[in-house]
Design a protein around this motif. Structure first.
Motif, mmCIF file in Angstrom:
data_model
loop_
_atom_site.group_PDB
_atom_site.id
_atom_site.type_symbol
_atom_site.label_atom_id
_atom_site.label_comp_id
_atom_site.label_asym_id
_atom_site.label_seq_id
_atom_site.Cartn_x
_atom_site.Cartn_y
_atom_site.Cartn_z
ATOM 1 N N ASP A 42 17.450 51.523 35.846
ATOM 2 C CA ASP A 42 17.593 52.438 36.972
ATOM 3 C C ASP A 42 17.415 51.711 38.304
ATOM 4 O OD1 ASP A 42 18.032 54.481 35.212
ATOM 5 O OD2 ASP A 42 15.960 55.233 35.252
ATOM 6 N N ARG A 43 16.490 50.778 38.342
ATOM 7 C CA ARG A 43 16.276 50.033 39.587
ATOM 8 C C ARG A 43 17.467 49.136 39.911
ATOM 9 N NH1 ARG A 43 11.573 48.894 42.467
ATOM 10 N NH2 ARG A 43 10.323 49.876 40.819
ATOM 11 N N LEU A 44 18.078 48.549 38.895
ATOM 12 C CA LEU A 44 19.264 47.723 39.116
ATOM 13 C C LEU A 44 20.444 48.565 39.584
ATOM 14 C CD1 LEU A 44 19.088 45.296 36.040
ATOM 15 C CD2 LEU A 44 18.739 44.696 38.444
ATOM 16 N N ARG A 45 20.589 49.760 39.012
ATOM 17 C CA ARG A 45 21.703 50.624 39.374
ATOM 18 C C ARG A 45 21.508 51.261 40.744
ATOM 19 N NH1 ARG A 45 22.664 53.918 33.639
ATOM 20 N NH2 ARG A 45 23.581 52.143 32.479
ATOM 21 N N SER A 46 20.296 51.387 41.167
ATOM 22 C CA SER A 46 20.036 52.031 42.458
ATOM 23 C C SER A 46 20.401 51.142 43.641
ATOM 24 C CB SER A 46 18.559 52.428 42.556
ATOM 25 O OG SER A 46 17.728 51.261 42.523
ATOM 26 N N ASN A 47 20.623 49.873 43.388
ATOM 27 C CA ASN A 47 20.983 48.935 44.458
ATOM 28 C C ASN A 47 22.477 48.662 44.416
ATOM 29 O OD1 ASN A 47 21.301 45.925 45.543
ATOM 30 N ND2 ASN A 47 19.441 46.801 46.427
ATOM 31 N N VAL A 48 23.102 48.631 45.581
ATOM 32 C CA VAL A 48 24.556 48.428 45.663
ATOM 33 C C VAL A 48 24.950 47.077 45.087
ATOM 34 C CG1 VAL A 48 26.525 48.277 47.222
ATOM 35 C CG2 VAL A 48 24.691 49.930 47.677
ATOM 36 N N ASP A 49 24.141 46.038 45.384
ATOM 37 C CA ASP A 49 24.456 44.683 44.925
ATOM 38 C C ASP A 49 23.955 44.424 43.510
ATOM 39 O OD1 ASP A 49 25.583 44.169 47.383
ATOM 40 O OD2 ASP A 49 23.686 43.475 48.245
ATOM 41 N N ARG B 193 20.840 44.270 42.520
ATOM 42 C CA ARG B 193 19.656 43.419 42.554
ATOM 43 C C ARG B 193 18.415 44.209 42.132
ATOM 44 N NH1 ARG B 193 19.523 41.116 48.477
ATOM 45 N NH2 ARG B 193 19.967 43.321 48.880
ATOM 46 N N TYR B 194 17.471 43.495 41.580
ATOM 47 C CA TYR B 194 16.217 44.104 41.157
ATOM 48 C C TYR B 194 15.213 43.939 42.301
ATOM 49 C CZ TYR B 194 12.174 45.289 38.271
ATOM 50 O OH TYR B 194 11.040 45.887 37.762
ATOM 51 N N LEU B 195 15.147 44.931 43.182
ATOM 52 C CA LEU B 195 14.251 44.894 44.334
ATOM 53 C C LEU B 195 12.972 45.664 44.011
ATOM 54 C CD1 LEU B 195 16.801 45.534 47.233
ATOM 55 C CD2 LEU B 195 16.096 43.363 46.206
ATOM 56 N N MET B 196 11.871 45.159 44.551
ATOM 57 C CA MET B 196 10.579 45.787 44.307
ATOM 58 C C MET B 196 9.648 45.482 45.473
ATOM 59 S SD MET B 196 9.261 43.127 41.369
ATOM 60 C CE MET B 196 7.622 43.810 41.361
ATOM 61 N N ASP B 197 8.628 46.311 45.624
ATOM 62 C CA ASP B 197 7.660 46.101 46.695
ATOM 63 C C ASP B 197 6.525 45.209 46.183
ATOM 64 O OD1 ASP B 197 6.821 47.991 44.922
ATOM 65 O OD2 ASP B 197 5.845 49.284 46.408
#
Length: 360
Positions: A194-201, A203-207
């Motif tokens: 879900d985190r990968l799909r939520s980004n347009v590129d 990418r696996y973004l996290m805080d």
């Protein structure tokens, strides 16, 4: 009228030559100092060159290294010349060499000043290079299996630990890049997908931030994940936990590091330039004073020395005229037959009539 005209006795000329001999040997040491400073600066820049986008800033240490080598050679020759200038007969061997030597010394001294000014003017270029280089290094932090990038993770971690910094401008810069390699992500986990799909590129973004951002002065175990979620940690306040992570950006940390080095080197090079300018002025006085002794023909007489034989305006005007008229003596007319009398012209020359007395 001569600029800076000073009258020297024979004893004063000899003392001046001896002092300049000593100063030239000291200048050889200052040249070695310039070489060492340039070498040190080059090593310091190359130490973190992986986080710099532009290696053009290496022209500053290269200038110092070249200038230092030139200083050693020129001042070594100058010491020999000044030692021989104590004797008028020995000076004759160097008379034709003195002026080119002074011109070379003037050019070298100008390069020293240029090197000092570059140490202060490179700040803007260095800041842009670090900003772009750190941004790219963070972007490729995860590519430990990619040739040419496999050591970036180690370099960035060492940088953040050594300089006690985090990110480019701050720790939040890590929130905008995927710094965890995909090989360590569990693709069977729905949260990861879900985190990968939520980004347009994709990418696996996290805080979160790498371990190297953790402050060694933190009173509690370092919190690297979910930094924006205060409820995820016990007794954690995002605003008050100033000691958990390094707050200073690595660009500012490196800028402070290099600025201190540049200012120290720039001040040292500027002092060397003032010293070399003093030596150059003394050599010019010695040259003109010895040449005037040769014109007078008496080695024991007083002679005048100066910096410029004429005023600044007259010197500039004469040099301009020399440059303007340069090469005129080599010009030839396009017509090869100019000023060559032709056969027709020779036939038109009237013959002189000789009148014999008694004849009409």
């Amino acid at each position: 009228m001569a600029v800076g005209k000073v009258t020297f006795t024979k004893v004063e000329r000899e003392k001046l030559a001896e002092v300049l001999w000593l100063l030239n040997w000291i200048s050889v040491l200052t040249g070695a100092t310039l070489f060492g400073l340039g070498l040190f600066l080059k090593v310091e820049i190359q130490k973190w060159q992986e986080v710099m986008s532009d290696q053009g800033i290496l022209y500053v240490p290269h200038t110092l290294i070249t200038t230092g080598l030139a200083a050693c050679c020129i001042n070594f020759l100058g010491a020999r010349i000044c030692l021989d200038c104590t004797d008028t007969n020995k000076f004759l061997r160097w008379k034709l060499v003195m002026m080119p030597y002074i011109v070379c010394t003037f050019c070298f001294t100008s390069c020293v000043l240029t090197g000092a000014l570059m140490c202060y003017s490179i700040r803007g270029q260095l800041e842009d290079s670090l900003f772009t280089g750190l941004r790219n290094a963070m972007r490729y932090y995860k590519d430990t299996d990619t040739p040419g990038r496999c050591y970036l993770k180690r370099t960035v971690d060492l940088l953040q630990i050594q300089f006690q910094c985090c990110g480019n401008t701050g720790y939040r810069d890590w929130f905008q890049v995927q710094w965890i390699s995909s090989r360590y992500l569990d693709m069977t986990s729905s949260s990861v997908v879900d985190r990968l799909r939520s980004n347009v590129d994709g990418r696996y973004l996290m805080d979160g931030v790498p371990f190297s951002c953790c402050s060694t002065s933190s009173p509690r175990p370092c919190i690297q994940q979910q930094l924006s979620n205060s409820s995820a940690h016990f007794n954690y306040d995002q605003q008050s936990q100033q000691q958990n992570l390094w707050r200073r950006g690595c660009r500012q940390a490196l800028m402070d590091h290099y600025t201190g080095i540049m200012q120290s080197i720039g001040l040292t090079v500027l002092l060397i330039w003032l010293f070399e300018l003093l030596v150059l002025t003394g050599v010019r006085y010695l040259q003109t004073a010895m040449e005037n002794v040769l014109r007078l023909g008496d080695p024991d007489s007083e002679s005048d020395g100066w910096i410029l034989e004429n005023s600044l305006a007259e010197t500039a005007r004469s040099n301009f005229n020399v440059i303007k008229n340069l090469g005129k003596c080599y010009q030839v007319d396009d017509d090869p037959n100019i000023n060559v009398p032709t056969a027709t012209a020779q036939q038109e020359v009237p013959s002189q009539q000789v009148q014999i007395p008694g004849t009409s």
